[in-house]
Design a protein around this motif. Structure first.
Motif, PDB file in Angstrom:
ATOM      1  N   VAL A  19      24.188  41.161   3.650  1.00 30.39           N
ATOM      2  CA  VAL A  19      22.995  40.845   4.445  1.00 30.39           C
ATOM      3  C   VAL A  19      21.805  41.663   3.957  1.00 30.39           C
ATOM      4  O   VAL A  19      20.690  41.142   3.820  1.00 30.39           O
ATOM      5  N   GLU A  20      22.031  42.942   3.656  1.00 29.86           N
ATOM      6  CA  GLU A  20      20.941  43.788   3.156  1.00 29.86           C
ATOM      7  C   GLU A  20      20.438  43.294   1.802  1.00 29.86           C
ATOM      8  O   GLU A  20      19.228  43.260   1.555  1.00 29.86           O
ATOM      9  N   LEU A  21      21.358  42.895   0.924  1.00 28.35           N
ATOM     10  CA  LEU A  21      20.950  42.362  -0.373  1.00 28.35           C
ATOM     11  C   LEU A  21      20.186  41.057  -0.188  1.00 28.35           C
ATOM     12  O   LEU A  21      19.190  40.817  -0.866  1.00 28.35           O
ATOM     13  N   ALA A  22      20.630  40.243   0.746  1.00 25.84           N
ATOM     14  CA  ALA A  22      19.937  38.985   1.031  1.00 25.84           C
ATOM     15  C   ALA A  22      18.505  39.257   1.495  1.00 25.84           C
ATOM     16  O   ALA A  22      17.550  38.625   1.020  1.00 25.84           O
ATOM     17  N   GLU A  23      18.361  40.203   2.407  1.00 29.06           N
ATOM     18  CA  GLU A  23      17.020  40.548   2.904  1.00 29.06           C
ATOM     19  C   GLU A  23      16.139  41.102   1.795  1.00 29.06           C
ATOM     20  O   GLU A  23      14.962  40.765   1.699  1.00 29.06           O
ATOM     21  N   GLY A  24      16.723  41.948   0.940  1.00 30.51           N
ATOM     22  CA  GLY A  24      15.950  42.569  -0.138  1.00 30.51           C
ATOM     23  C   GLY A  24      15.577  41.619  -1.252  1.00 30.51           C
ATOM     24  O   GLY A  24      14.550  41.775  -1.900  1.00 30.51           O
ATOM     25  N   SER A  25      16.423  40.620  -1.480  1.00 33.34           N
ATOM     26  CA  SER A  25      16.190  39.716  -2.604  1.00 33.34           C
ATOM     27  C   SER A  25      15.498  38.417  -2.210  1.00 33.34           C
ATOM     28  O   SER A  25      14.956  37.718  -3.058  1.00 33.34           O
ATOM     29  N   GLY A  26      15.565  38.077  -0.917  1.00 32.09           N
ATOM     30  CA  GLY A  26      14.949  36.842  -0.460  1.00 32.09           C
ATOM     31  C   GLY A  26      15.848  35.621  -0.565  1.00 32.09           C
ATOM     32  O   GLY A  26      15.397  34.498  -0.386  1.00 32.09           O
ATOM     33  N   PHE A  27      17.131  35.837  -0.839  1.00 27.57           N
ATOM     34  CA  PHE A  27      18.096  34.737  -0.929  1.00 27.57           C
ATOM     35  C   PHE A  27      19.076  34.857   0.224  1.00 27.57           C
ATOM     36  O   PHE A  27      19.358  35.958   0.691  1.00 27.57           O
ATOM     37  N   ILE A  50      18.190  36.162 -10.678  1.00 33.88           N
ATOM     38  CA  ILE A  50      18.627  37.431 -11.245  1.00 33.88           C
ATOM     39  C   ILE A  50      17.516  38.468 -11.136  1.00 33.88           C
ATOM     40  O   ILE A  50      17.769  39.632 -10.834  1.00 33.88           O
ATOM     41  N   ARG A  51      16.271  38.065 -11.331  1.00 38.27           N
ATOM     42  CA  ARG A  51      15.132  38.983 -11.186  1.00 38.27           C
ATOM     43  C   ARG A  51      15.069  39.521  -9.758  1.00 38.27           C
ATOM     44  O   ARG A  51      14.923  40.717  -9.532  1.00 38.27           O
ATOM     45  N   GLY A  52      15.198  38.641  -8.776  1.00 36.47           N
ATOM     46  CA  GLY A  52      15.170  39.080  -7.376  1.00 36.47           C
ATOM     47  C   GLY A  52      16.308  40.021  -7.041  1.00 36.47           C
ATOM     48  O   GLY A  52      16.127  41.013  -6.323  1.00 36.47           O
ATOM     49  N   LEU A  53      17.495  39.725  -7.575  1.00 33.52           N
ATOM     50  CA  LEU A  53      18.651  40.585  -7.334  1.00 33.52           C
ATOM     51  C   LEU A  53      18.462  41.950  -7.989  1.00 33.52           C
ATOM     52  O   LEU A  53      18.753  42.985  -7.381  1.00 33.52           O
ATOM     53  N   SER A  54      17.978  41.952  -9.221  1.00 31.15           N
ATOM     54  CA  SER A  54      17.794  43.230  -9.919  1.00 31.15           C
ATOM     55  C   SER A  54      16.757  44.091  -9.214  1.00 31.15           C
ATOM     56  O   SER A  54      16.944  45.305  -9.087  1.00 31.15           O
ATOM     57  N   ASP A  55      15.682  43.475  -8.728  1.00 29.73           N
ATOM     58  CA  ASP A  55      14.661  44.224  -7.995  1.00 29.73           C
ATOM     59  C   ASP A  55      15.249  44.821  -6.718  1.00 29.73           C
ATOM     60  O   ASP A  55      15.031  45.990  -6.407  1.00 29.73           O
ATOM     61  N   ALA A  56      16.015  44.017  -5.979  1.00 22.83           N
ATOM     62  CA  ALA A  56      16.601  44.475  -4.717  1.00 22.83           C
ATOM     63  C   ALA A  56      17.635  45.578  -4.941  1.00 22.83           C
ATOM     64  O   ALA A  56      17.771  46.480  -4.113  1.00 22.83           O
ATOM     65  N   LEU A  57      18.347  45.504  -6.053  1.00 21.98           N
ATOM     66  CA  LEU A  57      19.395  46.493  -6.349  1.00 21.98           C
ATOM     67  C   LEU A  57      18.879  47.711  -7.105  1.00 21.98           C
ATOM     68  O   LEU A  57      19.589  48.696  -7.261  1.00 21.98           O
ATOM     69  N   GLY A  58      17.655  47.623  -7.613  1.00 23.42           N
ATOM     70  CA  GLY A  58      17.078  48.747  -8.348  1.00 23.42           C
ATOM     71  C   GLY A  58      17.696  48.950  -9.715  1.00 23.42           C
ATOM     72  O   GLY A  58      17.854  50.082 -10.170  1.00 23.42           O
ATOM     73  N   VAL A  59      18.070  47.850 -10.375  1.00 24.86           N
ATOM     74  CA  VAL A  59      18.620  47.916 -11.728  1.00 24.86           C
ATOM     75  C   VAL A  59      17.747  47.077 -12.654  1.00 24.86           C
ATOM     76  O   VAL A  59      16.918  46.296 -12.198  1.00 24.86           O
ATOM     77  N   THR A  60      17.974  47.209 -13.956  1.00 19.88           N
ATOM     78  CA  THR A  60      17.136  46.475 -14.899  1.00 19.88           C
ATOM     79  C   THR A  60      17.442  44.983 -14.892  1.00 19.88           C
ATOM     80  O   THR A  60      18.600  44.575 -14.785  1.00 19.88           O
ATOM     81  N   HIS A  61      16.392  44.216 -14.993  1.00 24.57           N
ATOM     82  CA  HIS A  61      16.520  42.760 -15.088  1.00 24.57           C
ATOM     83  C   HIS A  61      17.268  42.382 -16.360  1.00 24.57           C
ATOM     84  O   HIS A  61      18.140  41.519 -16.353  1.00 24.57           O
TER      85      HIS A  61
END
Length: 106
Positions: A19-27, A50-61
């Motif tokens: 749920v937190e990843l969903a909120e952070g990534s917009g998916f 993948i860009r949205g996920l990487s931004d939400a997780l704080g890792v490189t795209h």
């Protein structure tokens, strides 16, 4: 390792719920769950997701693009060499952006 397994492992390592990843990534969390469980194959996960996920997780795209199969480490290294980018900051991992040894760890 499948991309979905990688995503789940990374999310848990960051201490995030789906749920937190969903909120952070917009998916939606149901969409992300499908990716993690393999119901939504990696080839159906767009670079924009993948860009949205990487931004939400704080890792490189780029690292996630490699894990998703869109790029290879060799392609990234060739690009870096051709662009005159020869050094990684402080031993930064090409795939994850983490400090330490370079490589995917696979």
């Amino acid at each position: 390792m499948r991309f979905g397994e990688y995503l789940k492992q990374l999310r848990k390592a960051k201490g995030m719920t789906l749920v937190e990843l969903a909120e952070g990534s917009g998916f939606s969390h149901s969409y992300l769950s499908q990716i993690e469980t393999g119901k939504k194959r990696c080839t159906n996960v767009s670079p924009e997701v993948i860009r949205g996920l990487s931004d939400a997780l704080g890792v490189t795209h780029i690292g996630m693009m490699i894990k998703a199969g869109y790029l290879t480490e060799e392609e990234v290294l060739i690009y870096r060499r051709e662009s005159g980018i020869n050094d990684l900051k402080g031993g930064e991992d090409v795939v994850t952006g983490d400090q330490g040894e370079s490589g995917s760890g696979d």
